[in-house]
Every structure is written in structure tokens, then in C-alpha cells.
Design a protein around this motif. Structure first.
Motif, PDB file in Angstrom:
ATOM      1  N   TYR A 288      39.576  41.485  35.457  1.00  0.00           N
ATOM      2  CA  TYR A 288      40.856  42.035  35.022  1.00  0.00           C
ATOM      3  C   TYR A 288      41.063  41.828  33.523  1.00  0.00           C
ATOM      4  O   TYR A 288      41.502  42.739  32.815  1.00  0.00           O
ATOM      5  N   VAL A 289      40.713  40.649  33.023  1.00  0.00           N
ATOM      6  CA  VAL A 289      40.817  40.405  31.584  1.00  0.00           C
ATOM      7  C   VAL A 289      39.897  41.351  30.817  1.00  0.00           C
ATOM      8  O   VAL A 289      40.276  41.897  29.765  1.00  0.00           O
ATOM      9  N   ALA A 290      38.687  41.591  31.338  1.00  0.00           N
ATOM     10  CA  ALA A 290      37.778  42.553  30.698  1.00  0.00           C
ATOM     11  C   ALA A 290      38.415  43.937  30.645  1.00  0.00           C
ATOM     12  O   ALA A 290      38.295  44.653  29.635  1.00  0.00           O
ATOM     13  N   MET A 291      39.109  44.334  31.712  1.00  0.00           N
ATOM     14  CA  MET A 291      39.802  45.622  31.721  1.00  0.00           C
ATOM     15  C   MET A 291      40.867  45.679  30.633  1.00  0.00           C
ATOM     16  O   MET A 291      41.005  46.681  29.925  1.00  0.00           O
ATOM     17  N   LYS A 292      41.628  44.613  30.506  1.00  0.00           N
ATOM     18  CA  LYS A 292      42.712  44.608  29.517  1.00  0.00           C
ATOM     19  C   LYS A 292      42.158  44.625  28.090  1.00  0.00           C
ATOM     20  O   LYS A 292      42.759  45.222  27.200  1.00  0.00           O
ATOM     21  N   LEU A 293      41.017  43.964  27.862  1.00  0.00           N
ATOM     22  CA  LEU A 293      40.437  43.942  26.523  1.00  0.00           C
ATOM     23  C   LEU A 293      39.814  45.277  26.150  1.00  0.00           C
ATOM     24  O   LEU A 293      39.760  45.638  24.967  1.00  0.00           O
ATOM     25  N   THR A 294      39.329  46.014  27.147  1.00  0.00           N
ATOM     26  CA  THR A 294      38.627  47.273  26.867  1.00  0.00           C
ATOM     27  C   THR A 294      39.475  48.511  27.133  1.00  0.00           C
ATOM     28  O   THR A 294      39.069  49.619  26.762  1.00  0.00           O
TER      29      THR A 294
ATOM     30  N   LEU B 257      42.543  39.720  42.913  1.00  0.00           N
ATOM     31  CA  LEU B 257      43.838  40.375  42.739  1.00  0.00           C
ATOM     32  C   LEU B 257      43.647  41.868  42.964  1.00  0.00           C
ATOM     33  O   LEU B 257      42.531  42.388  42.877  1.00  0.00           O
ATOM     34  N   TYR B 258      44.755  42.548  43.261  1.00  0.00           N
ATOM     35  CA  TYR B 258      44.739  43.995  43.461  1.00  0.00           C
ATOM     36  C   TYR B 258      45.165  44.702  42.182  1.00  0.00           C
ATOM     37  O   TYR B 258      46.028  44.206  41.434  1.00  0.00           O
ATOM     38  N   VAL B 259      44.569  45.874  41.918  1.00  0.00           N
ATOM     39  CA  VAL B 259      44.990  46.712  40.795  1.00  0.00           C
ATOM     40  C   VAL B 259      45.260  48.122  41.304  1.00  0.00           C
ATOM     41  O   VAL B 259      44.709  48.559  42.322  1.00  0.00           O
ATOM     42  N   ASP B 260      46.125  48.865  40.574  1.00  0.00           N
ATOM     43  CA  ASP B 260      46.422  50.249  40.963  1.00  0.00           C
ATOM     44  C   ASP B 260      45.471  51.203  40.241  1.00  0.00           C
ATOM     45  O   ASP B 260      44.554  50.780  39.526  1.00  0.00           O
ATOM     46  N   ALA B 261      45.694  52.494  40.412  1.00  0.00           N
ATOM     47  CA  ALA B 261      44.782  53.497  39.856  1.00  0.00           C
ATOM     48  C   ALA B 261      44.796  53.525  38.330  1.00  0.00           C
ATOM     49  O   ALA B 261      43.871  54.056  37.706  1.00  0.00           O
ATOM     50  N   ASP B 262      45.827  52.958  37.721  1.00  0.00           N
ATOM     51  CA  ASP B 262      45.900  52.887  36.259  1.00  0.00           C
ATOM     52  C   ASP B 262      45.374  51.565  35.714  1.00  0.00           C
ATOM     53  O   ASP B 262      45.463  51.301  34.508  1.00  0.00           O
ATOM     54  N   GLY B 263      44.847  50.726  36.597  1.00  0.00           N
ATOM     55  CA  GLY B 263      44.283  49.466  36.159  1.00  0.00           C
ATOM     56  C   GLY B 263      45.298  48.369  35.932  1.00  0.00           C
ATOM     57  O   GLY B 263      44.997  47.372  35.272  1.00  0.00           O
ATOM     58  N   ARG B 264      46.482  48.506  36.496  1.00  0.00           N
ATOM     59  CA  ARG B 264      47.511  47.477  36.366  1.00  0.00           C
ATOM     60  C   ARG B 264      47.480  46.559  37.577  1.00  0.00           C
ATOM     61  O   ARG B 264      47.249  47.006  38.706  1.00  0.00           O
ATOM     62  N   SER B 265      47.725  45.275  37.346  1.00  0.00           N
ATOM     63  CA  SER B 265      47.740  44.332  38.459  1.00  0.00           C
ATOM     64  C   SER B 265      48.928  44.605  39.364  1.00  0.00           C
ATOM     65  O   SER B 265      50.011  44.979  38.907  1.00  0.00           O
ATOM     66  N   ILE B 266      48.704  44.431  40.659  1.00  0.00           N
ATOM     67  CA  ILE B 266      49.773  44.571  41.641  1.00  0.00           C
ATOM     68  C   ILE B 266      49.871  43.236  42.368  1.00  0.00           C
ATOM     69  O   ILE B 266      49.014  42.889  43.165  1.00  0.00           O
ATOM     70  N   GLY B 267      50.906  42.500  42.090  1.00  0.00           N
ATOM     71  CA  GLY B 267      51.046  41.218  42.753  1.00  0.00           C
ATOM     72  C   GLY B 267      50.242  40.134  42.053  1.00  0.00           C
ATOM     73  O   GLY B 267      49.761  40.294  40.927  1.00  0.00           O
ATOM     74  N   PRO B 268      50.046  39.010  42.738  1.00  0.00           N
ATOM     75  CA  PRO B 268      49.459  37.822  42.104  1.00  0.00           C
ATOM     76  C   PRO B 268      47.941  37.797  42.151  1.00  0.00           C
ATOM     77  O   PRO B 268      47.291  38.596  42.833  1.00  0.00           O
ATOM     78  N   LEU B 269      47.394  36.835  41.404  1.00  0.00           N
ATOM     79  CA  LEU B 269      46.008  36.412  41.592  1.00  0.00           C
ATOM     80  C   LEU B 269      46.008  35.375  42.706  1.00  0.00           C
ATOM     81  O   LEU B 269      46.701  34.366  42.630  1.00  0.00           O
ATOM     82  N   TYR B 270      45.251  35.640  43.776  1.00  0.00           N
ATOM     83  CA  TYR B 270      45.060  34.665  44.859  1.00  0.00           C
ATOM     84  C   TYR B 270      43.851  33.818  44.468  1.00  0.00           C
ATOM     85  O   TYR B 270      42.731  34.320  44.420  1.00  0.00           O
ATOM     86  N   THR B 271      44.058  32.530  44.188  1.00  0.00           N
ATOM     87  CA  THR B 271      42.975  31.711  43.654  1.00  0.00           C
ATOM     88  C   THR B 271      42.045  31.221  44.757  1.00  0.00           C
ATOM     89  O   THR B 271      42.318  31.370  45.951  1.00  0.00           O
ATOM     90  N   TRP B 272      40.974  30.577  44.325  1.00  0.00           N
ATOM     91  CA  TRP B 272      39.969  30.033  45.256  1.00  0.00           C
ATOM     92  C   TRP B 272      40.532  28.917  46.123  1.00  0.00           C
ATOM     93  O   TRP B 272      39.959  28.588  47.158  1.00  0.00           O
TER      94      TRP B 272
END
Length: 457
Positions: free
Chosen positions: A158-164, A83-98
Motif C-alpha cells: 500500500y505504501v508503494a502504491m501511495k509513493l508511485t 488491508l482492503y483497497v478500492d478500485a482507485d487504490g484507496r484503503s478501505i478500513g483498517p490494516l489487520y496486523t499479524w
């Protein structure tokens, strides 16, 4: 000391809390991953990363009493997706899965080559649809990269980013390699290959050293950098790192063997292992979803004749019973090729069935044949191992609900491998493995081997 492990799977998300002193799982909870986003594109497989974070926070809240005593957190996640994130660490758009299929689409003006094949031609790396950088390659050429994208990462990162509270992702080599265009020797993305593909290296996250820490939660818990679910399942399922062949069957499937040194074996992937070493992996696209396809067929037959509905658990229970009865019978067994979804090397390969006769044209033989086909395709990867590695294998382990919940699958694995099959006591192997890894990564034990011995007592 207690350690938490979070596993972010394609269809479910689990959390375990493990006591390091006794190896006891003191809390476990699993929730369906209902973050799937519907798409008009038949080949697109996307999920909502914010919904995934919400589910994780809900799991944490559900074990609040034990959570207070957790000192560190490990995370494992579905590999390859991004997935893509912006400079503030927010997701932009979806998670593209495997499972996303855009890499298998033909690239315009590419002389018939798919996007994945063209990226392989440009870089010299074998990549497949669903790999993070294959998805990015397609998005870049079709205008799908958000203008404000600052980085890309896995959902575990991304989850690690949100937790920390971090604003930029960091990545373990086990997840970085699943993106593609990764040098195992350098344990880094191949900058030259990235340039040949016309990509911006600056969008790739920083790959940190083995055993790295992503950050601290607001209440001071250390969060280990997220690792791949294949590696986490291996840690959580095998009795020891060396000499054990792991068969994992969930939605997909993998056959894995730990190697201390880098090995290059045609037909197998060599994946970095958290804490050092490598995992040799055969990864068919077939797995539990092939058996689910047969269940869907059986339901369609029942529905066609106006029969009553049957719930999922009872359907699989009946299928397993019929399969076992068919295996014990005297009729010839069916030979299924379960490449219903293609292979990583050739997405156009189709499934097949052979050996049909009036005697074995039964639902039970179909169920047994599909299960045997899944196992045979998986075990075929073991035959690619050189004798010096295969000869050192002394035991086998099974993980994933496709094995744990299916005694017929366990029987077939024992018969095909001719080895005792160890089933981990932990029901959430990847989450348990992430907790064990967190214990080692944060210094509670001298190394991963020591953590595995202590926490599997």
C-alpha cells in the motif's frame, strides 16, 4: 548512487539512505508507529494505514537533502497482515496486523474448529491466525469485507502504491506467501485452494517476478516491490546469504536460514526469498513482547506498593543487570516456557516456569529465566534442521532491538548456538536490507550477493 530503505514495523517505522559506493548509511530516522486503532474486541489488532503513509511521508521530508540524491527505494513491512483497497487504490478500513486473533475464534457449525483450522481443512495448507487470507476468511463469513473492495494487499504494497500513484497493488512472493494458500513451486496463489475456500481469486493482487518494480515516484525514483521484513532483515543483518543462521528478536522472533533449493521440513516454514531461493524459518509468537510482559509485571508490583514510577529504558537496564548477575551466580536457573501467547500451531498453549526454590525466587532469576526461555524456544527450531543443512552453518547473526539492545540476550545466543554472533552495523536491519534489495532489483548490481558485498564494506 544512493538507495533508500523503508521498514514498516508493528511498533516503529524506519528509513535509511545508503551510499552504494561506500556502503555508508548517510541518513537514518525512526518514528514510533502510532497508527494503532483501539478496539472493543480483545482479540482484534488493527492499525490505520493512512496514518502509516503519513509517518512515511514525514520521514521522507525529514531527510530532504539526501532524499534528492536517492535513485531507488526499497520497502519492507510486517508480514501476514492485510488491508482492503478500492478500485482507485484507496484503503478501505483498517490494516489487520499479524497479531490479529480472529482466526483463533471458533467457527460456528465448525465442530469446534477455529476459522484458521477450518481454512486449513478446506485447502490443505497450514495457516495461522493473523495470516492475510485467514483474516479474509473470517471477514467473508461474518460480513466484514467491504462491498467496494477491489483487492487486498500488505501495508508495504500500500505504501508503494501511495509513493508511485498506482491504483492496483502488486506483490512480491515473500509477502504473498505470508498471506497463506501460496504455492512455492508455482510462486503464485493456489487458485484451486482459493476456490475450495469459497474465496474470490480476483481480490488477490498480482504476484510479480523476483526483482520486480512497483513503479516510479513523481520525481522519477524507482520503487522496488515491497518485501517481507523477515527477508529484509536477513539481507541487512547477515554477512553473506549462505551458511549464516539469523536470530531476529523484536516484538516477535524468527530463526532463519537461507536455502538455494526448496526444502520441506516439518515445523519450519519455507518462505520465498526476494531474488530467488528460500528462507527456512522458525517463528515463535514469543519474543521481545514476552520480556515486555515481565517488565509490566515488575511495574505492577512497584505500583502495588506505591513506589515511584520508572521509565522504560531504566526498567530494562535494571532487568538486564539483574539477569546477568543471576546467570553468573551459583544458584540453579529457572526454566521458563515463554509461550505466553500460544504458538502458531496451538494458540491454547500457555507459559510455564519450573525449578523454583527459595534461592532463585528473585527478580534477577525471573529476568534471566524469561530471556533464556525466549532463546531456547527460538533455538529449538535449529534442531529441526537436517544435518546436511545444519552442518553447513558456520556463523550466526543477530538482528532486532531485542538482541541489539540486550547484552544478556546476545550472551545466551552465543552460549546456546556455540557460534560467533555477528551483529550488523546497520541499526535498522530491515530498512537497510530493503535498500540493498532495491539496489539489486533496479540493476545497480548484477545480483543480490554483489549488492550485499558492495554495500556492507
Amino acid at each position: 548512487m544512493k538507495f533508500a530503505g523503508i521498514d514498516i514495523g508493528t511498533t516503529s517505522i524506519g528509513l535509511v539512505i545508503v551510499s552504494a559506493e561506500h556502503g555508508e548509511t548517510v541518513s537514518v530516522d525512526t518514528q514510533p508507529n502510532d497508527a494503532v486503532l483501539q478496539s472493543a474486541r480483545s482479540w482484534e489488532r488493527i492499525q490505520d494505514p493512512e496514518r502509516i503513509v503519513e509517518i512515511v511521508r514525514g520521514l521522507i521530508a525529514s531527510c530532504a537533502r539526501d532524499w534528492a540524491e536517492v535513485s531507488a527505494i526499497g520497502i519492507s513491512c510486517q508480514m501476514h497482515g492485510m488491508l482492503y483497497v478500492d478500485a482507485d487504490g484507496r484503503s478501505i478500513g483498517p490494516l489487520y496486523t499479524w497479531q490479529d486473533g480472529r482466526g483463533d475464534l471458533p467457527q460456528p457449525h465448525g465442530e469446534g474448529a477455529t476459522y484458521a483450522e477450518r481454512l486449513s481443512q478446506l485447502t490443505g495448507y497450514a495457516v495461522s491466525s493473523g495470516y492475510g487470507l485467514v483474516t479474509h476468511h473470517y471477514n467473508r463469513l461474518t460480513g466484514g469485507v467491504p462491498d467496494n473492495a477491489a483487492s487486498m494487499c500488505t501495508v508495504g504494497d500500500y505504501v508503494a502504491m501511495k509513493l508511485t500513484g498506482a491504483t492496483a497493488p502488486v506483490m512480491d512472493a515473500s509477502n504473498a506467501a505470508s498471506f497463506g494458500l501460496f504455492s512455492n513451486g508455482e510462486r503464485a496463489f493456489d487458485a484451486a485452494a482459493i476456490r475450495r475456500a469459497g474465496m474470490a481469486y480476483s481480490l488477490l493482487p498480482r504476484v510479480i517476478e523476483a526483482g520486480g518494480i512497483a513503479g516510479l515516484t513523481s520525481d522519477g525514483k524507482r520503487v522496488a516491490c515491497a518485501i517481507g521484513d523477515n527477508q529484509a532483515s536477513f539481507i541487512g543483518a547477515v554477512p553473506q546469504l549462505k551458511g549464516t543462521l539469523l536470530a531476529n528478536i523484536g516484538t516477535g522472533s524468527q530463526l532463519s536460514l537461507f536455502a538455494e533449493q526448496y526444502e520441506e521440513i516439518p515445523g519450519l516454514e519455507t518462505r520465498p526469498f526476494p531474488g530467488g531461493g528460500f528462507l527456512l524459518v522458525g517463528a515463535p509468537l514469543s519474543g521481545g513482547k514476552s520480556y515486555a510482559l515481565l517488565a509490566h509485571f515488575f511495574r505492577a508490583v512497584r505500583g502495588s506498593f506505591g513506589d515511584a514510577k520508572i521509565d522504560e529504558a531504566e526498567m530494562y537496564e535494571r532487568m538486564n543487570a539483574m539477569a546477568e548477575q543471576a546467570l553468573d551466580g551459583e544458584q540453579a536457573q529457572l526454566r521458563f516456557g515463554t509461550q505466553f501467547y500460544g504458538t502458531r500451531q496451538d494458540p491454547l498453549v500457555l507459559g510455564s516456569v519450573a525449578g523454583l526454590s527459595p534461592d532463585n525466587f528473585t527478580p534477577g532469576h525471573f529476568a534471566a529465566g524469561v530471556l533464556a526461555g525466549i532463546v531456547d524456544e527460538l533455538i529449538g527450531f535449529a534442531q529441526l534442521l537436517p544435518d546436511r543443512l545444519l552442518g553447513a552453518v558456520t556463523s550466526a547473526a543477530g538482528s532486532g532491538n531485542g538482541i541489539r539492545r540486550n547484552p544478556v540476550m546476545q550472551r545466551l545466543l552465543r552460549e546456546r548456538l556455540q557460534l560467533p554472533l555477528h551483529l550488523a552495523e546497520a541499526k535498522e536491519e530491515a530498512a537497510f536490507g530493503a535498500a540493498v534489495y532495491a539496489a539489486a532489483a533496479t540493476g545497480a548490481f548484477p545480483d543480490l550477493d554483489a549488492a550485499m558485498v558492495a554495500m556492507k564494506r
